[in-house]
Write an enzyme that holds these catalytic residues in place. Structure first.
Site, short mmCIF file in Angstrom:
data_model
loop_
_atom_site.label_atom_id
_atom_site.label_comp_id
_atom_site.label_asym_id
_atom_site.label_seq_id
_atom_site.Cartn_x
_atom_site.Cartn_y
_atom_site.Cartn_z
N LYS A 181 -11.29 -11.66 -3.54
CA LYS A 181 -11.84 -10.50 -2.71
C LYS A 181 -13.20 -10.73 -2.66
O LYS A 181 -13.82 -11.47 -1.93
CB LYS A 181 -11.32 -9.42 -3.40
N ARG B 193 -7.47 1.01 5.76
CA ARG B 193 -8.26 0.73 4.75
C ARG B 193 -9.39 -0.21 5.37
O ARG B 193 -9.11 -1.20 5.72
CB ARG B 193 -7.47 0.03 3.47
#
Length: 395
Positions: A221, A369
């Site tokens: 990430k 998101r």
């Protein structure tokens, strides 16, 4: 509209991290999904080619020593350590987040000792953490209780063995108070395990400062390690001699090449290793981490908050009133590095955003998101994303 574009231009001109954008492979797409998969650092392809062609292709087995393959899990762990507030020698890289959660939770229960028959888990956690915590409870003969983070303090008791919590909620972007919750867990005599998947590389964590016992996290990430890049396990130095992994392997043996039938764990974070390291993805991660050279995590946090503030301001201006609702906290102390917007037709809206060159993601049933990765996302992109969102959601 022009005022917000002017504001974005001014903010980009003042951005102390703007120079890091050139360290990534980027295009004209507004990429706001780095909280799922980080962008490709430009130095990674060449490094991977060297690993494949020279280290594997020419040196072959010699690379375990000559190319540093054998020591990579600890060496790369030490590169991650400053990003999560840890001193060297406490992080080992390898396996998946799921496997490391299992190691950490079972080891935490074992460290807590007899008479503590309950494991607490974040009720809002990513599903896999819950599955693994439930399996760990069955394996160790404990009871699992799912508790919202806000109710953890009240749920702690002399029965509590371990508590598994997420630093940042993956759906909403809510940042939980790691120092206070860790202190509460310790006051109850239990062991604290933190999942850092949505905070490492986005905000200060302070593992050593706050006395965290065990922590796990992924690297694909905000750390930009690439799809499926290995995860990491943090074991606080003072607990390493008591860390009893449920997955002992030849790599975590004090004499890995002794091939002894009895297991004797190695000293330090090496106890967290299991089998042969996944060298190709691990060394790609090592190359990716070079983008963090000279970067202050405090500067990253400051830009993250500025990006999310600006995005919310732009959404309020561009998106028709009533079409979205932010479920991400307004308070900086409670916000990670993403913004989650509740939207009635979120799945279809995200498809249309992606078609228009704005990439975020959709979480069932109704959440848009958007992840803000400060090393390569700029304010002009944020303004563009909110403007396109407004157009997509217009009547």
């Amino acid at each position: 509209m022009s005022d917000l574009r002017d504001a974005a231009e001014k903010l980009d001109a003042e951005d102390v991290l703007a120079g890091k954008r050139s360290a990534f492979v980027l295009d004209d797409v507004v990429y706001l999904d780095g909280n799922s998969l980080g962008a490709l650092p430009v130095g990674v392809p060449g490094r991977v080619e060297d690993v494949v062609r020279r280290q594997w292709g020419e040196l072959r087995i010699r690379s375990w020593e000559e190319s540093g393959w054998w020591t990579a899990p600890e060496r790369i762990g030490d590169r991650i350590a400053p990003l999560v507030g840890a001193a060297p020698g406490q992080i080992v890289v390898g396996d998946s987040t799921s496997v490391n959660v299992f190691k950490a939770v079972v080891a935490a229960v074992r460290m807590a000792g007899e008479g503590r028959d309950e494991i607490l888990v974040d009720a809002t956690t990513f599903p896999t953490d819950g599955y693994i915590a439930e399996s760990a409870a069955r394996m160790t003969g404990r009871t699992l209780r799912a508790v919202p983070p806000g109710e953890v303090r009240a749920a702690l008791s002399g029965r509590t063995a371990a508590v598994l919590l997420n630093h940042v909620d993956y759906r909403t972007g809510r940042l939980h108070h790691l120092p206070g919750l860790t202190a509460a867990v310790h006051a109850a005599g239990a062991v604290a395990v933190w999942d850092l998947c949505h905070s490492a590389g986005a905000l200060p964590v302070g593992l050593d400062e706050h006395g965290v016992d065990l922590a796990v996290g992924c690297t694909y990430k905000y750390l930009n390690g690439g799809p499926g890049s290995p995860a990491y396990l943090y074991v606080r130095a003072g607990l390493q001699e008591r860390f009893d992994s449920p997955l002992p392997g030849w790599n975590s043996h004090v004499e890995p090449f002794g091939m002894r039938t009895d297991f004797e764990p190695a000293a330090g974070a090496v106890r967290g290793r299991v089998g042969t390291p996944d060298i190709l993805s691990m060394l790609a991660l090592e190359a990716a981490l070079e983008v963090w050279d000279g970067v202050s995590i405090e500067a990253v946090r400051a830009k993250s908050l500025a990006l999310t503030d600006f995005f919310l301001e732009c959404v309020a201006e561009y998106v028709p009133r009533g079409r979205v609702e932010s479920v991400t906290p307004d308070a900086h102390a409670e916000r990670g590095s993403q913004v989650a917007l509740r939207c009635e037709d979120a799945g279809e809206a995200m498809k249309r955003l992606i078609e228009r060159g704005v990439v975020g993601d959709f979480r069932h049933p109704d959440v848009l998101r958007f992840g803000f990765t400060p090393l390569y996302v700029g304010f002009a992109e944020v303004e563009r994303a909110a403007r396109v969102l407004g157009e997509v959601l217009a009547p």
